[in-house]
Design a protein around this motif. Structure first.
Motif, short mmCIF file in Angstrom:
data_model
loop_
_atom_site.label_atom_id
_atom_site.label_comp_id
_atom_site.label_asym_id
_atom_site.label_seq_id
_atom_site.Cartn_x
_atom_site.Cartn_y
_atom_site.Cartn_z
N SER A 61 0.75 -1.08 0.01
CA SER A 61 -0.08 -0.06 -0.12
C SER A 61 0.91 0.94 -0.14
O SER A 61 0.55 2.16 -0.74
N ARG A 221 -7.07 -0.99 -6.15
CA ARG A 221 -5.77 -0.40 -5.97
C ARG A 221 -5.31 0.90 -6.75
O ARG A 221 -4.55 1.80 -6.07
N GLU A 224 -5.48 4.10 -4.46
CA GLU A 224 -4.36 4.31 -3.50
C GLU A 224 -3.61 5.25 -4.27
O GLU A 224 -2.87 6.26 -3.71
N ALA A 269 -5.71 -2.86 3.45
CA ALA A 269 -5.20 -1.40 3.29
C ALA A 269 -6.42 -0.41 3.95
O ALA A 269 -5.79 0.65 4.20
#
Length: 386
Positions: A61, A221, A224, A269
């Motif tokens: 992350s 993802r 992020e 996360a």
């Protein structure tokens, strides 16, 4: 994982470079816990497994948030879509191809189907929810499949996020972080499907489909990565709050500990994304203000520069060492397990430094050079800097 360097007059972000090695080290210890170097069920094996539940997820992350931050920080006013994409592809593909070939030679070719091998080669494996695909060949490379999507979309995403007024950046960052934190609840709406077998790891009984959606699936993802872009804009626009790296680092440690006790889908996360985003921004702010941190020392900077190679090579070293132990039918004692662990760490680091020095850096310099292009009228050109 990016080369953390300033552009357009901005300072180098040496603290973030050093932090990259810490993140890669966390991933190493996460994989070490499942390497079989310690007798299953023993106190060392159980303790290592318990302590590293959050390690790999927080490391990955961090890299995803860092990618968005650094690409935004280092973008050049005259950059074009092709120029940005070329520099990013040159950054990841040489090391990927080298470690892919090494993994295939050492162990993976014996059991990897041709189609799976091709998906891995092209960094498309994370789009499959089959763990035999997204963890194929060199398992760590699944995250590069996500990075590839980030790089393709970044030149399109940055102009959109630049339209956000500076006074609203924190609201947008909060919204994106909230979306990340809500993803485990979204995943819970999916049928549980097949669950991972009980082997004594943190993934026991976790739904493969739900884990894939929250942890592996590139569009998820991407949140992020977008958060990293927003945090870079916050620092660049002078909207950063007075949070020093020491405090944000403590927040990351607290989130790490919390992740040891939360369900795995939240550990991935949800519990760490806000502290990580604050940590990345605080380090950049400290570097910009020339307020040195322990992560900006020459040693940490050197290790951080080799962290990408370390990230890709360590799993192959662990796998090879594990195969040697199995081949000899040995259940190592605790002392032997510690020695083998330290040896794999040393070998991985030595190989990473060599790859970075004599393979990665020369290729990035050669293929990352700006290519001459035809001169066009100013009104006909387009750039990311606008």
């Amino acid at each position: 994982m990016q080369e953390v360097a300033g552009a357009s007059g901005r300072r180098r972000l040496d603290s973030l470079t050093g932090a990259r090695f810490l993140a890669a080290g966390l991933v190493f210890f996460c994989h070490l816990a499942t390497s079989g170097f310690f007798v299953p069920g023993s106190a060392p094996a159980t303790g290592l497994m318990t302590a590293t539940k959050t390690a790999g997820t927080v490391g990955v992350s961090f890299f995803f948030v860092l990618s968005g931050f650094v690409l935004t920080w280092s973008v050049r006013p005259a950059d074009t879509y092709g120029g940005v994409l070329r520099r990013r592809l040159v950054k990841i593909f040489p090391n990927h191809l080298l470690t892919y070939a090494l993994a295939m030679v050492v162990y993976a070719s014996a059991f990897t189907p041709l189609g799976t091998a091709l998906l891995n080669l092209l960094l498309l494996q994370a789009w499959s929810s089959d763990p035999m695909v997204f963890l194929s060949v060199n398992g760590a490379s699944w995250s590069l499949s996500c990075e590839l999507l980030f790089y393709v979309l970044f030149p399109l995403l940055l102009p959109l996020l630049r339209r956000i007024p500076a006074r609203r950046l924190w609201w947008w960052a909060g919204g994106v972080a909230a979306a990340v934190m809500l993803m485990p609840l979204v995943a819970a709406l999916l049928p549980a499907g097949q669950t991972l077998p009980r082997t004594g790891s943190w993934l026991d009984g976790v739904s493969i489909e739900r884990l894939w959606l929250v942890y592996i699936f590139p569009p998820v993802r991407l949140l992020e990565f977008a958060l990293g872009i927003l945090m870079a804009r916050i620092v660049q626009s002078g909207r950063w709050i007075a949070l020093r790296p020491a405090w944000t680092g403590l927040l990351v440690v607290a989130a790490y500990v919390l992740g040891l006790y939360t369900p795995m889908l939240f550990t991935v996360a949800a519990v760490t994304v806000v502290p990580l985003a604050l940590f990345v921004a605080s380090l950049a702010q400290a570097d910009s203000a020339d307020a040195g941190t322990p992560l900006a020392t020459p040693l940490m900077r050197r290790l951080g520069e080799a962290s990408f190679a370390f990230y890709l090579i360590h799993g192959i070293v662990l796998e090879y060492a594990g195969e040697l132990l199995v081949r000899e039918h040995r259940a190592p004692s605790t002392g032997q397990g510690v020695v083998v662990s330290l040896l794999t760490l040393a070998v991985s680091l030595a190989l990473a430094l060599a790859i970075h020095q004599w393979f990665e850096t020369p290729l990035v310099r050669w293929f990352g050079r700006p290519r001459p292009r035809p001169v066009v009228p100013a009104e006909a050109g387009s750039s990311l800097g606008r």
